[in-house]
Design an enzyme around this catalytic site. Structure first.
Site, PDB file in Angstrom:
ATOM      1  N   ASP A   1       1.119  -0.900   0.083  1.00 19.87           N
ATOM      2  CA  ASP A   1       0.002   0.250  -0.202  1.00 19.87           C
ATOM      3  C   ASP A   1       0.813   1.583  -0.130  1.00 19.87           C
ATOM      4  O   ASP A   1       2.194   1.190   0.915  1.00 19.87           O
ATOM      5  CB  ASP A   1      -1.133  -0.288   1.515  1.00 19.87           C
ATOM      6  CG  ASP A   1      -1.702   1.181   1.241  1.00 19.87           C
ATOM      7  OD1 ASP A   1      -2.400   1.230   0.725  1.00 19.87           O
ATOM      8  OD2 ASP A   1      -1.156   2.567   1.976  1.00 19.87           O
TER       9      ASP A   1
ATOM     10  N   TYR B   1       2.351  10.946  -0.997  1.00 22.64           N
ATOM     11  CA  TYR B   1       3.509   9.498   0.235  1.00 22.64           C
ATOM     12  C   TYR B   1       5.529  10.596  -0.141  1.00 22.64           C
ATOM     13  O   TYR B   1       5.568  10.287  -1.748  1.00 22.64           O
ATOM     14  CB  TYR B   1       3.914   8.157   0.699  1.00 22.64           C
ATOM     15  CG  TYR B   1       2.611   7.701   0.877  1.00 22.64           C
ATOM     16  CD1 TYR B   1       1.742   8.777   1.382  1.00 22.64           C
ATOM     17  CD2 TYR B   1       2.551   6.800   1.267  1.00 22.64           C
ATOM     18  CE1 TYR B   1       0.773   8.395   2.377  1.00 22.64           C
ATOM     19  CE2 TYR B   1       1.513   5.861   1.962  1.00 22.64           C
ATOM     20  CZ  TYR B   1       0.599   6.923   2.621  1.00 22.64           C
ATOM     21  OH  TYR B   1      -0.532   5.989   3.359  1.00 22.64           O
TER      22      TYR B   1
ATOM     23  N   TRP C   1      -4.700   1.194   9.225  1.00 19.92           N
ATOM     24  CA  TRP C   1      -3.443   2.251   9.422  1.00 19.92           C
ATOM     25  C   TRP C   1      -3.290   2.509  10.674  1.00 19.92           C
ATOM     26  O   TRP C   1      -4.024   2.564  11.357  1.00 19.92           O
ATOM     27  CB  TRP C   1      -3.570   3.241   8.839  1.00 19.92           C
ATOM     28  CG  TRP C   1      -3.914   4.051   8.677  1.00 19.92           C
ATOM     29  CD1 TRP C   1      -4.711   4.995   8.575  1.00 19.92           C
ATOM     30  CD2 TRP C   1      -3.853   5.482   9.762  1.00 19.92           C
ATOM     31  NE1 TRP C   1      -5.387   5.667   8.327  1.00 19.92           N
ATOM     32  CE2 TRP C   1      -4.614   6.189   9.652  1.00 19.92           C
ATOM     33  CE3 TRP C   1      -2.985   5.712  10.400  1.00 19.92           C
ATOM     34  CZ2 TRP C   1      -4.906   8.080   9.827  1.00 19.92           C
ATOM     35  CZ3 TRP C   1      -2.755   7.008  11.031  1.00 19.92           C
ATOM     36  CH2 TRP C   1      -3.485   8.029  10.878  1.00 19.92           C
TER      37      TRP C   1
ATOM     38  N   ARG D   1      10.098   7.959  15.884  1.00 22.63           N
ATOM     39  CA  ARG D   1       9.096   8.554  15.341  1.00 22.63           C
ATOM     40  C   ARG D   1       8.522   9.958  15.861  1.00 22.63           C
ATOM     41  O   ARG D   1       7.857  10.733  15.543  1.00 22.63           O
ATOM     42  CB  ARG D   1       7.572   7.837  15.136  1.00 22.63           C
ATOM     43  CG  ARG D   1       6.617   8.235  13.876  1.00 22.63           C
ATOM     44  CD  ARG D   1       5.609   7.326  13.439  1.00 22.63           C
ATOM     45  NE  ARG D   1       6.323   6.321  12.466  1.00 22.63           N
ATOM     46  CZ  ARG D   1       5.458   5.023  11.989  1.00 22.63           C
ATOM     47  NH1 ARG D   1       4.152   5.438  12.515  1.00 22.63           N
ATOM     48  NH2 ARG D   1       6.662   4.892  11.618  1.00 22.63           N
TER      49      ARG D   1
END
Length: 337
Positions: free
Chosen positions: A50, A55, A206, A229
């Site tokens: 995906d 992106y 997600w 992150r």
């Protein structure tokens, strides 16, 4: 190896653990590392990938296309999305207008080096384009053979009903929705999942690990780990911030003995929990290194007993985000450019 599930009311099977490249390809990791990770996914039985045109401003599609070269196309399921701004971000470089959809699908196919995508998804709902225009454009993309199926992402129950009705009239299938879903974020359970079950629409979810919080590496009262992150604005730091409250992090720590008793790592427990929901076709995972996938894929096929699921609910208590009204706040009311 990874198990497979049908996607919505269709004959398409996808790997129940799907590799996504939102914050990794053309961003966090080198192209060589991306190729190694994709090949590790294939070796583990993951056949579903995906991505989205937005992106890394289209670069993530290019990296994925390069990584999949030489593979048997019929043995892959390649998904991408359209909605968010791309390219120079002009007034028509965003949204779900006929113009943007037609130009975007051609660009995605070129970057992915394929004649078609298996699933083409509306990345959000476009409040500024008539739904009839959007769905007609998707119908034409399907008839042209550029996409086999159509899906959406983060649509409300009402939007799913309206889109599904139009897809039936126009002669194609709307078979999936891609929302955020995890032990900590369950807002789709109240309205979206019941509507989807009625309509024959699956969820491809997600952030099943709540942006990594459910790994247990973020500790209450402690600074976030360097290089995580939470420290990288390009890697979803704004998405993870709501999960970094001490009461949430304390609750997550209470999951560690539950995972141990089940013989699972924390990431495996998080992904296995998501896959217990029969309306979930796949959990989207990311990986910056091949070895991360070796742990993740072991969640496929795991069955959590009722006692384990009850223990998870008790451990998390009232820190879970579960208000179905939150589903109405995701799609922007106006285009972003």
């Amino acid at each position: 190896m990874v198990n497979y599930r049908f996607l919505g009311n269709s004959g398409l099977k996808i790997s129940e653990i799907t590799l996504g490249n939102w914050v990794t390809h053309a961003s966090q990791v080198s192209d060589d590392a991306a190729v190694r990770t994709v090949h590790a996914a294939l070796d583990a039985g993951i056949t579903t990938f995906d991505t989205a045109d937005t992106y890394a401003n289209t670069a993530a599609e290019t990296v994925l296309g390069d990584a999949l070269q030489g593979q048997r196309r019929a043995g892959l399921e390649i998904f991408t999305k359209v909605f968010f701004p791309t390219g120079p971000m002009g007034p028509n470089d965003t949204g779900l207008s006929r113009k943007h959809i037609f130009e975007s699908i051609d660009g995605s196919l070129q970057r992915l080096q394929t004649d078609y995508v298996d699933l083409y998804q509306a990345h959000r709902y476009d409040h500024e384009t008539p739904l009839e225009e959007t769905m007609q454009a998707f119908a034409d993309v399907v008839r042209q053979g550029k996409a086999l199926y159509i899906g959406v992402s983060e649509w409300t129950a009402e939007q799913l009903r309206e889109g599904h009705a139009l897809s039936k009239q126009l002669g194609f299938q709307l078979i999936s929705n891609q929302p955020q879903y995890s032990m900590l974020h369950r807002v789709i359970e109240g309205k979206v999942v019941p509507a989807s079950e009625e309509l024959g629409i699956s969820q491809i979810v997600w952030s099943p690990m709540a942006q990594g919080v459910l790994s247990g590496k973020y500790l209450p009262g402690q600074p976030v780990p360097a290089g995580s992150r939470a420290t990288d604005d390009k890697s979803g730091a704004n998405f993870i911030s709501k999960f970094l409250r001490d009461d949430i992090l304390e609750a997550v720590q209470r999951l560690k003995p539950i995972a141990a008793d089940a013989g699972l790592t924390m990431p495996q427990l998080a992904i296995a929990w998501v896959l217990q929901n029969p309306n979930i076709a796949a959990a989207l995972v990311g990986a910056s290194r091949p070895e991360q996938l070796a742990d993740t894929v072991k969640a496929s096929g795991v069955v959590l007993d009722d006692d384990t699921k009850a223990a998870i609910d008790t451990a998390l208590g009232d820190v879970v985000f579960s208000d179905p009204e939150d589903t109405y706040t995701v799609s922007p009311k106006q285009r972003l450019v």
